[in-house]
Scaffold this motif. Structure first.
Motif, short mmCIF file in Angstrom:
data_model
loop_
_atom_site.label_atom_id
_atom_site.label_comp_id
_atom_site.label_asym_id
_atom_site.label_seq_id
_atom_site.Cartn_x
_atom_site.Cartn_y
_atom_site.Cartn_z
N ARG A 8 0.83 -1.21 0.00
CA ARG A 8 0.00 0.00 0.00
C ARG A 8 0.87 1.26 0.00
O ARG A 8 0.63 2.21 -0.77
N ARG A 9 1.88 1.24 0.85
CA ARG A 9 2.77 2.41 0.93
C ARG A 9 3.55 2.59 -0.38
O ARG A 9 3.89 3.71 -0.77
N LYS A 10 3.82 1.48 -1.05
CA LYS A 10 4.52 1.56 -2.33
C LYS A 10 3.65 2.24 -3.38
O LYS A 10 4.13 3.03 -4.21
N VAL A 20 -5.28 4.37 -3.48
CA VAL A 20 -5.30 3.21 -2.57
C VAL A 20 -6.70 2.87 -2.06
O VAL A 20 -6.85 2.11 -1.12
N ARG A 21 -7.74 3.44 -2.67
CA ARG A 21 -9.11 3.16 -2.20
C ARG A 21 -9.45 1.67 -2.33
O ARG A 21 -10.02 1.07 -1.42
N THR A 22 -9.11 1.08 -3.47
CA THR A 22 -9.38 -0.34 -3.67
C THR A 22 -8.63 -1.18 -2.66
O THR A 22 -9.17 -2.15 -2.08
N HIS A 23 -7.36 -0.81 -2.41
CA HIS A 23 -6.55 -1.55 -1.44
C HIS A 23 -7.17 -1.47 -0.05
O HIS A 23 -7.15 -2.45 0.70
N THR A 24 -7.74 -0.31 0.31
CA THR A 24 -8.34 -0.13 1.64
C THR A 24 -9.45 -1.13 1.88
O THR A 24 -9.51 -1.80 2.92
N SER A 25 -10.37 -1.27 0.90
CA SER A 25 -11.50 -2.19 1.06
C SER A 25 -11.02 -3.64 1.09
O SER A 25 -11.54 -4.46 1.88
N GLN A 26 -10.04 -3.98 0.27
CA GLN A 26 -9.51 -5.34 0.26
C GLN A 26 -8.78 -5.66 1.57
O GLN A 26 -8.88 -6.78 2.10
N LYS A 28 -9.38 -4.38 4.56
CA LYS A 28 -10.39 -4.57 5.61
C LYS A 28 -11.01 -5.95 5.50
O LYS A 28 -11.22 -6.65 6.49
N SER A 29 -11.27 -6.38 4.26
CA SER A 29 -11.88 -7.69 4.02
C SER A 29 -10.93 -8.82 4.38
O SER A 29 -11.34 -9.82 4.98
N ASN A 30 -9.66 -8.67 4.05
CA ASN A 30 -8.68 -9.74 4.27
C ASN A 30 -8.25 -9.88 5.72
O ASN A 30 -8.04 -10.99 6.21
N PHE A 31 -8.09 -8.75 6.42
CA PHE A 31 -7.47 -8.79 7.75
C PHE A 31 -8.36 -8.32 8.89
O PHE A 31 -7.98 -8.40 10.05
N GLY A 32 -9.54 -7.80 8.56
CA GLY A 32 -10.49 -7.40 9.61
C GLY A 32 -10.18 -6.07 10.28
O GLY A 32 -10.82 -5.71 11.27
N VAL A 33 -9.17 -5.36 9.80
CA VAL A 33 -8.84 -4.04 10.33
C VAL A 33 -8.57 -3.10 9.17
O VAL A 33 -8.26 -3.55 8.05
N LEU A 34 -8.68 -1.82 9.45
CA LEU A 34 -8.34 -0.83 8.43
C LEU A 34 -6.84 -0.58 8.42
O LEU A 34 -6.17 -0.72 9.46
N PRO A 35 -6.27 -0.21 7.30
CA PRO A 35 -4.84 0.12 7.24
C PRO A 35 -4.45 1.19 8.24
O PRO A 35 -3.33 1.16 8.79
N ARG A 36 -5.36 2.11 8.52
CA ARG A 36 -5.06 3.18 9.47
C ARG A 36 -4.77 2.62 10.86
O ARG A 36 -3.93 3.16 11.58
N GLN A 37 -5.44 1.54 11.23
CA GLN A 37 -5.21 0.96 12.56
C GLN A 37 -3.80 0.39 12.67
O GLN A 37 -3.13 0.56 13.70
N LEU A 38 -3.35 -0.29 11.63
CA LEU A 38 -1.97 -0.79 11.63
C LEU A 38 -0.99 0.37 11.58
O LEU A 38 0.05 0.36 12.24
#
Length: 373
Positions: A8-10, A20-26, A28-38
């Motif tokens: 995502r950062r790349k 990165v909108r598409t990456h954000t939704s994927q 959340k779906s894959n890991f159960g958290v938002l990228p912002r939380q990590l």
């Protein structure tokens, strides 16, 4: 999860945050958290790791900002940190002068910073958390930027507002480390070397800058507050009227101490003043792990008559040695050792030593109960 976050950062690095909108939704779906939380978690880990490096090395701002990926090396049995900057570096200095011994916790902190640098694409370990763009060169935090980050981090972790009035900056850790090294009585030559204040012509004479840290100059002149206060606090825990001590030598120690002060007719505030004066000349006990040894090893007759169990190897057991006392200040250290022993009792790879660890655990539990009671 982390690898996806780096991807995502790349994308942000090469194309911009709007892609990165598409990456954000994927994500959340894959890991159960938002990228912002990590991201928030990694930011706190980065700052905490930077605090650890400052706390345990005492490096100047100009030195820590010179730390880059690959600065941690293993040499001669030690982890070593190497900065690209040394203040007033001379050609006469030894080759390893710009190196700092990295204890395990410092090595862990550096490893954390290097891992996080994979996401920021910044080779400087004391950098911000922003993504370095393709066409940009990464850089370290400014002095003001690092100080601001430290203050914000302190506010974040200070849940009870205990340090609300503190103005934290990189040099704060440097002064505190000197104070603690002096309290541990490691000696001015070591402190001078550690601070990189070596005077090459007179290498055995402490540098004047060194003794300005942690109130060391006042300690040397026996006039002052910094180190004297640390030693006075230690002496109060050992010889104060309300001192609480335990260990095999506690009863004998208390009896001897009270006999001494009764004999010289000193009590109350006079006793406090006596201990404050004693702090100027040194603490007459030897630290041994979480205990303090009161045996005078220089007294040959006393040692021959009543040799301590550790005589010859100095592997002290303050819980069983009658020369040792354990003060209230030792509680955190004993607690950590007790927790470690509890884990070892249940550890599969320690099954062969389970009886030993049970004995250690029970012994430390008794110590904790006796000091806290």
């Amino acid at each position: 999860m982390f690898e996806s976050y780096i991807g995502r950062r790349k994308i942000i690095r090469e194309r911009g945050a709007q892609h990165v909108r598409t990456h954000t939704s994927q994500y959340k779906s894959n890991f159960g958290v938002l990228p912002r939380q990590l991201s928030d978690f990694l930011y706190r880990v980065q700052t905490a790791a930077q605090v650890v490096v400052l706390m345990y090395t005492g490096m100047r701002y100009s030195e820590v900002v010179g730390l880059k990926r690959g600065c941690l090396t293993y040499r001669d049995g030690f982890n070593v940190l190497k900065s690209t900057v040394v203040k007033h570096k001379s050609n006469d200095l030894p080759a390893d002068y710009d190196e700092w011994i990295a204890t395990d916790v410092v090595a862990d902190a550096i490893n954390c910073l290097e891992i996080i640098s994979e996401a920021t694409f910044n080779r400087f370990l004391f950098s911000g958390f922003d993504t370095v763009k393709n066409e940009e060169e990464g850089c370290a935090l400014s002095n003001t930027g690092l100080s601001s980050r430290l203050r914000k981090y302190l506010i974040t972790i200070d849940e009870n507002d205990e340090w609300a009035d503190w103005d934290l900056h990189p040099h704060s850790f440097r002064h505190t480390l000197v104070h603690l090294l002096a309290r541990a009585e490691v000696g001015l030559p070591y402190i001078t070397r550690h601070l990189k204040h070596a005077h090459m012509r007179l290498s055995y004479i402490p540098d004047s800058v060194t003794i300005g840290y942690g109130n060391l100059k006042y300690f040397i002149l026996a006039k002052a507050t910094g180190i004297k206060e640390a030693r006075t606090e230690m002496l109060q825990n050992i010889y104060g009227e309300n001192a609480r001590v335990t260990g095999a030598g506690a009863a004998k120690h208390v009896e001897r101490t009270e006999d001494f002060f009764r004999g010289i007719g000193v009590s109350g505030e006079d006793r406090d003043d006596y201990l404050a004066r004693l702090a100027e000349s040194g603490v007459p006990m030897v630290p041994t792990g979480f205990g303090l040894c009161g045996c005078n090893h220089a007294d040959v007759e006393a040692v021959e008559k009543d040799p301590p169990p550790c005589y010859g190897d100095y592997r002290c057991r303050p819980d069983i040695c009658e020369h040792a006392v354990i003060t209230e200040d030792s509680i955190p250290s004993i607690q950590k050792r007790y927790e470690h022993a509890c884990k070892q009792v249940e550890a599969p790879d320690q099954a062969h030593a389970r009886k030993h660890w049970i004995s250690v655990r029970d012994s430390l539990k008794e110590l904790l109960d006796s000091v806290q009671s």
